[in-house]
Motif scaffolding. Structure first.
Motif, short mmCIF file in Angstrom:
data_model
loop_
_atom_site.label_atom_id
_atom_site.label_comp_id
_atom_site.label_asym_id
_atom_site.label_seq_id
_atom_site.Cartn_x
_atom_site.Cartn_y
_atom_site.Cartn_z
N ARG A 119 0.83 -1.21 0.00
CA ARG A 119 0.00 0.00 0.00
C ARG A 119 0.86 1.25 0.00
NH1 ARG A 119 -3.37 -3.18 3.10
NH2 ARG A 119 -2.48 -2.49 5.07
N TYR A 122 2.25 1.70 -3.40
CA TYR A 122 1.19 2.13 -4.31
C TYR A 122 0.92 3.63 -4.15
CZ TYR A 122 -3.35 2.58 -6.54
OH TYR A 122 -4.39 3.01 -7.32
N VAL A 123 0.81 4.08 -2.91
CA VAL A 123 0.56 5.50 -2.64
C VAL A 123 1.70 6.34 -3.19
CG1 VAL A 123 0.39 7.24 -0.80
CG2 VAL A 123 -0.97 5.14 -0.67
N ASN A 124 2.93 5.92 -2.96
CA ASN A 124 4.08 6.65 -3.46
C ASN A 124 4.08 6.71 -4.99
OD1 ASN A 124 6.78 7.88 -3.36
ND2 ASN A 124 7.45 5.91 -4.17
N ASP A 125 3.81 5.59 -5.62
CA ASP A 125 3.77 5.52 -7.08
C ASP A 125 2.67 6.42 -7.64
OD1 ASP A 125 4.65 4.36 -9.61
OD2 ASP A 125 2.68 3.38 -9.60
N ARG A 126 1.49 6.36 -7.05
CA ARG A 126 0.36 7.18 -7.52
C ARG A 126 0.64 8.66 -7.32
NH1 ARG A 126 -1.04 5.67 -11.28
NH2 ARG A 126 -2.70 7.19 -11.27
N ARG A 127 1.27 9.00 -6.20
CA ARG A 127 1.59 10.41 -5.93
C ARG A 127 2.54 10.96 -6.99
NH1 ARG A 127 3.54 10.42 -0.56
NH2 ARG A 127 1.36 10.51 0.06
N HIS A 129 3.05 9.81 -10.06
CA HIS A 129 2.36 9.88 -11.35
C HIS A 129 1.37 11.05 -11.39
CE1 HIS A 129 -0.16 8.71 -14.78
NE2 HIS A 129 0.97 8.18 -15.23
N SER A 130 0.65 11.26 -10.31
CA SER A 130 -0.32 12.35 -10.25
C SER A 130 0.37 13.71 -10.36
CB SER A 130 -1.11 12.26 -8.93
OG SER A 130 -1.97 13.36 -8.80
N SER A 133 1.66 14.09 -13.94
CA SER A 133 0.53 14.29 -14.85
C SER A 133 -0.02 15.71 -14.74
CB SER A 133 -0.61 13.31 -14.55
OG SER A 133 -0.23 12.00 -14.86
N ARG A 146 -0.77 11.97 -19.33
CA ARG A 146 -0.62 10.71 -18.60
C ARG A 146 0.50 9.86 -19.19
NH1 ARG A 146 -6.94 8.98 -17.61
NH2 ARG A 146 -7.30 10.41 -15.87
N SER A 150 3.85 8.81 -17.27
CA SER A 150 4.27 7.41 -17.13
C SER A 150 5.70 7.23 -17.63
CB SER A 150 3.32 6.50 -17.91
OG SER A 150 2.05 6.49 -17.32
#
Length: 195
Positions: A119, A122-127, A129-130, A133, A146, A150
């Motif tokens: 988790r 995942y949070v680090n990766d999403r942050r 990318h967000s 982006s 996007r 990526s």
């Protein structure tokens, strides 16, 4: 006393991982390095996994702070400037010391098997990318932004990983230059090209 003790245990964890690897980094090894009893680790972190999670949260906090510091000194609030700050923050000295790099590698490998660590990854990766982006979106349509995000995230991770695994270590200047070139190529022909 608690913040000092927690920091001491986090530092001991990184040093132990650096010296013997995660598999041989036991609670007893960490406690011995920190000069505390093993019960203290259980008290503060619940065990080795909890301590690894706390250690990674500290490293991620350092990463966030290095990006924030670079954003503060931006001369202009441009997408290019923010993207460069993110790139440079990921290659900050706080992220490329030998003990931190080995801790990152241990974390990534372990996160595939531990839900709490997964988790956090995942949070680090999403942050990341967000944030990428959002900056690309200032000058591109959503899908292009996007894709560019990526690509830049993969480039940052790939350059970092290659550097971490190279016998000679990471060439920060070269890694940052390659990532900056990618940003410039992605922004070429957009309204950001003149910035």
């Amino acid at each position: 006393m608690e913040p000092i003790r927690r920091q001491q245990l986090i530092e001991a964890t990184m040093a132990a991982i650096d010296e013997v690897g995660l598999a041989d980094t036991t609670v007893a090894v960490i406690a011995r390095r920190a000069g505390v009893s093993t019960g203290i680790i259980s008290h503060y972190f619940g065990g080795k996994d909890g301590l690894l999670e706390a250690t990674m949260r500290r490293i991620l906090g350092d990463l966030g702070e290095s990006v924030r510091q670079r954003r503060v000194i931006l001369e202009q609030n441009t997408a290019r400037g923010h993207l460069r700050a993110i790139v440079e923050g990921n290659f900050d000295r706080s992220q490329v010391s030998q003990s931190v790099m080995k801790t990152w590698l241990a974390f990534w490998a372990t996160s595939m098997h531990k839900p709490t660590l997964q988790r956090l990854q995942y949070v680090n990766d999403r942050r990341l990318h967000s944030n990428l982006s959002y900056q690309f979106r200032r000058h591109m349509d959503r899908d292009s932004a996007r894709r560019a995000a990526s690509g830049l995230a993969a480039l940052i991770d790939g350059l970092w990983l290659r550097g971490a695994l190279a016998p000679e270590g990471i060439n920060i200047t070269r890694a940052v230059a390659l990532a900056h070139e990618y940003v410039d190529e992605q922004l070429a022909g957009t309204t950001a090209a003149a910035q």
